[in-house]
Design a protein around this motif. Structure first.
Motif, PDB file in Angstrom:
ATOM      1  N   ASP A 103       0.751  -1.335  -0.176  1.00 33.65           N
ATOM      2  CA  ASP A 103       0.416  -0.106   0.734  1.00 33.65           C
ATOM      3  C   ASP A 103       0.709   1.438  -0.128  1.00 33.65           C
ATOM      4  O   ASP A 103       2.323   1.399   0.479  1.00 33.65           O
ATOM      5  CB  ASP A 103      -0.434   0.148   1.477  1.00 33.65           C
ATOM      6  CG  ASP A 103      -2.160  -1.184   1.224  1.00 33.65           C
ATOM      7  OD1 ASP A 103      -2.170  -1.166   0.346  1.00 33.65           O
ATOM      8  OD2 ASP A 103      -2.488  -1.234   2.338  1.00 33.65           O
ATOM      9  N   CYS A 131     -10.240   4.248   2.486  1.00 32.79           N
ATOM     10  CA  CYS A 131      -8.659   3.824   1.886  1.00 32.79           C
ATOM     11  C   CYS A 131      -9.536   4.595   0.002  1.00 32.79           C
ATOM     12  O   CYS A 131     -10.067   4.240   0.385  1.00 32.79           O
ATOM     13  CB  CYS A 131      -7.615   2.786   2.169  1.00 32.79           C
ATOM     14  SG  CYS A 131      -9.172   0.931   1.635  1.00 32.79           S
ATOM     15  N   CYS A 132      -8.680   4.694  -0.752  1.00 32.12           N
ATOM     16  CA  CYS A 132      -8.777   4.534  -2.247  1.00 32.12           C
ATOM     17  C   CYS A 132      -8.787   2.900  -3.248  1.00 32.12           C
ATOM     18  O   CYS A 132      -7.260   2.579  -2.297  1.00 32.12           O
ATOM     19  CB  CYS A 132      -7.868   5.373  -2.064  1.00 32.12           C
ATOM     20  SG  CYS A 132      -8.845   7.244  -2.289  1.00 32.12           S
ATOM     21  N   VAL A 134      -6.181   1.380  -5.673  1.00 32.86           N
ATOM     22  CA  VAL A 134      -5.148   1.915  -6.890  1.00 32.86           C
ATOM     23  C   VAL A 134      -5.359   0.168  -7.265  1.00 32.86           C
ATOM     24  O   VAL A 134      -5.232  -0.501  -7.138  1.00 32.86           O
ATOM     25  CB  VAL A 134      -4.456   2.512  -6.314  1.00 32.86           C
ATOM     26  CG1 VAL A 134      -5.182   3.676  -5.478  1.00 32.86           C
ATOM     27  CG2 VAL A 134      -3.520   1.962  -5.362  1.00 32.86           C
ATOM     28  N   LEU A 138      -1.607   2.643  -8.745  1.00 32.78           N
ATOM     29  CA  LEU A 138      -2.062   3.693  -8.133  1.00 32.78           C
ATOM     30  C   LEU A 138      -3.005   4.476  -9.175  1.00 32.78           C
ATOM     31  O   LEU A 138      -3.093   5.911  -8.511  1.00 32.78           O
ATOM     32  CB  LEU A 138      -0.794   4.721  -7.515  1.00 32.78           C
ATOM     33  CG  LEU A 138      -0.100   3.895  -6.746  1.00 32.78           C
ATOM     34  CD1 LEU A 138       1.340   4.690  -5.536  1.00 32.78           C
ATOM     35  CD2 LEU A 138       0.261   2.958  -5.729  1.00 32.78           C
ATOM     36  N   ILE A 140      -7.072   5.770 -10.048  1.00 32.34           N
ATOM     37  CA  ILE A 140      -7.612   5.227  -8.662  1.00 32.34           C
ATOM     38  C   ILE A 140      -9.127   4.415  -9.418  1.00 32.34           C
ATOM     39  O   ILE A 140      -9.553   4.329 -10.231  1.00 32.34           O
ATOM     40  CB  ILE A 140      -8.715   6.818  -8.365  1.00 32.34           C
ATOM     41  CG1 ILE A 140      -7.153   7.057  -7.199  1.00 32.34           C
ATOM     42  CG2 ILE A 140     -10.032   6.752  -7.478  1.00 32.34           C
ATOM     43  CD1 ILE A 140      -8.124   9.158  -6.593  1.00 32.34           C
ATOM     44  N   CYS A 218      -3.613   4.857  -0.126  1.00 30.33           N
ATOM     45  CA  CYS A 218      -3.937   3.848  -0.965  1.00 30.33           C
ATOM     46  C   CYS A 218      -3.967   2.593  -0.936  1.00 30.33           C
ATOM     47  O   CYS A 218      -3.270   1.133  -0.309  1.00 30.33           O
ATOM     48  CB  CYS A 218      -3.258   4.375  -2.588  1.00 30.33           C
ATOM     49  SG  CYS A 218      -3.158   5.667  -3.046  1.00 30.33           S
ATOM     50  N   ARG A 220      -3.610  -0.724  -2.936  1.00 37.20           N
ATOM     51  CA  ARG A 220      -3.271  -1.550  -4.282  1.00 37.20           C
ATOM     52  C   ARG A 220      -3.694  -2.720  -3.695  1.00 37.20           C
ATOM     53  O   ARG A 220      -3.548  -3.917  -4.402  1.00 37.20           O
ATOM     54  CB  ARG A 220      -1.400  -1.426  -4.331  1.00 37.20           C
ATOM     55  CG  ARG A 220      -1.244  -1.460  -5.705  1.00 37.20           C
ATOM     56  CD  ARG A 220       0.166  -1.546  -5.330  1.00 37.20           C
ATOM     57  NE  ARG A 220       1.134  -0.684  -5.004  1.00 37.20           N
ATOM     58  CZ  ARG A 220       1.646   0.207  -5.484  1.00 37.20           C
ATOM     59  NH1 ARG A 220       1.970   0.621  -6.553  1.00 37.20           N
ATOM     60  NH2 ARG A 220       2.826   0.750  -4.826  1.00 37.20           N
TER      61      ARG A 220
END
Length: 317
Positions: A103, A131-132, A134, A138, A140, A218, A220
């Motif tokens: 992440d 969290c985003c 991605v 990375l 989105i 993020c 991942r």
């Protein structure tokens, strides 16, 4: 913990395994935190790539800030590796955060999370953030992980909402010392599905959960961890049904172990819930379905809930 004017201390627990592709990004994001009073503990699960070399290089750039546990003799998996950290990290810190190797944290992740803890630290407390989601580069995919999962509210969840599903990510979590000590009572990770699942159970049943309703890192997505953020689509129905069926027995073992470790601290209703779920395979079909409905054991979305009911209604073994 020293002088009361000192900034509270944070231990960061990171389990690693063959993470050379992404771990440098994560380490740099930890180094860039606006909250500086942290110490990183790393347990590597026998990586065959340059993961440890990257961690050691980061340690040299941050002297006195990184502890690498001795090498493991055999691979134990993510759950066993994280519980090795839980058992090894001293109980002398104010807060404990978990980090995944792939992440990327926003630079205010620790600072913002810690602000959500109340001054009174006598109560076991968990702070979780959004969290985003991605991709590997990375980019989105989804701006929110939590709001993409229908029917989930970390602050109002009951034990029946979390006993059958793991929906809080370890990387989103910061624990206070009281909760960390309670979580660390578990010494057999073979009976636990995953560290974040276990923490969610303990915090929901015996503590308080606060939710930071904004993305602070993020998440991942790559390879197998894509399952963690699947949305409900027709194409995911077979995958969800398969995963629910495969995981149920492990969750039963976990519920039995949870009852064994924390039974004396649970309310009567919580004890009954854990017992019903832990021994569900010993009931007949009607009793199994009744237990799910009576205890209001939730899988969150309609498809997963239906799959659980259908599965427990079938003949076991």
């Amino acid at each position: 913990m020293g002088d009361q004017n000192e900034e509270p201390t944070v231990a960061i627990l990171m389990a690693t395994y063959n993470g050379e592709n992404y771990i440098a990004d994560q380490l740099l994001s930890i180094g860039w935190q606006t909250y500086k009073n942290w110490h990183l503990y790393v347990s590597d699960d026998g990586s065959k790539d340059s993961t440890l070399a990257i961690v050691q290089a980061f340690s040299k750039l941050n002297p006195g800030k990184v502890t690498i546990l001795s090498a493991r003799e055999q691979h134990s998996g993510a759950c066993g590796n994280f519980f090795r950290l839980i058992r090894s990290v001293p109980h002398s810190y104010n807060f404990y955060a978990f980090a995944d190797q792939d992440d990327v944290w926003f630079d205010d992740k620790l600072e913002t999370s810690i602000k959500f803890f109340l001054d009174d630290q006598e109560k076991e407390c968990l702070v979780v953030c959004d969290c985003c989601v991605v991709d590997e580069s990375l980019n989105i995919i989804k701006k929110s992980f939590i709001h993409n999962i229908k029917g989930l509210d970390p602050e109002s969840a009951k034990l029946s909402d979390v006993i059958a599903r793991n929906w809080l990510l370890g990387a989103s979590m910061v624990l206070n010392k009281k909760l960390f000590e309670l979580v660390s009572l578990a010494n057999n990770s073979n009976k636990i599905v995953m560290h974040d699942f276990w923490i969610t159970l303990v915090a929901t049943a015996l503590g308080t959960v606060h939710f930071v309703d904004e993305p602070l890192y993020c998440y991942r997505q790559h390879g197998e961890n894509y399952v963690g953020s699947m949305s409900i689509r027709i194409t995911t129905i077979p995958k969800k049904a398969y995963l629910a069926k495969k995981a149920l027995n492990k969750k039963e073992v976990q519920a039995k172990y949870f009852l064994e470790i924390y039974g004396e601290y649970l309310t009567t209703d919580q004890q009954d819930l854990c017992s019903d779920f832990a021994f569900i395979c010993q009931k007949n079909k009607v009793e199994r379905v009744y237990s799910i409905l009576h205890q209001k054991i939730s899988m969150g979305d309609v498809l997963s809930q239906g799959g659980l009911i259908i599965y427990v209604g079938r003949r076991f073994y």
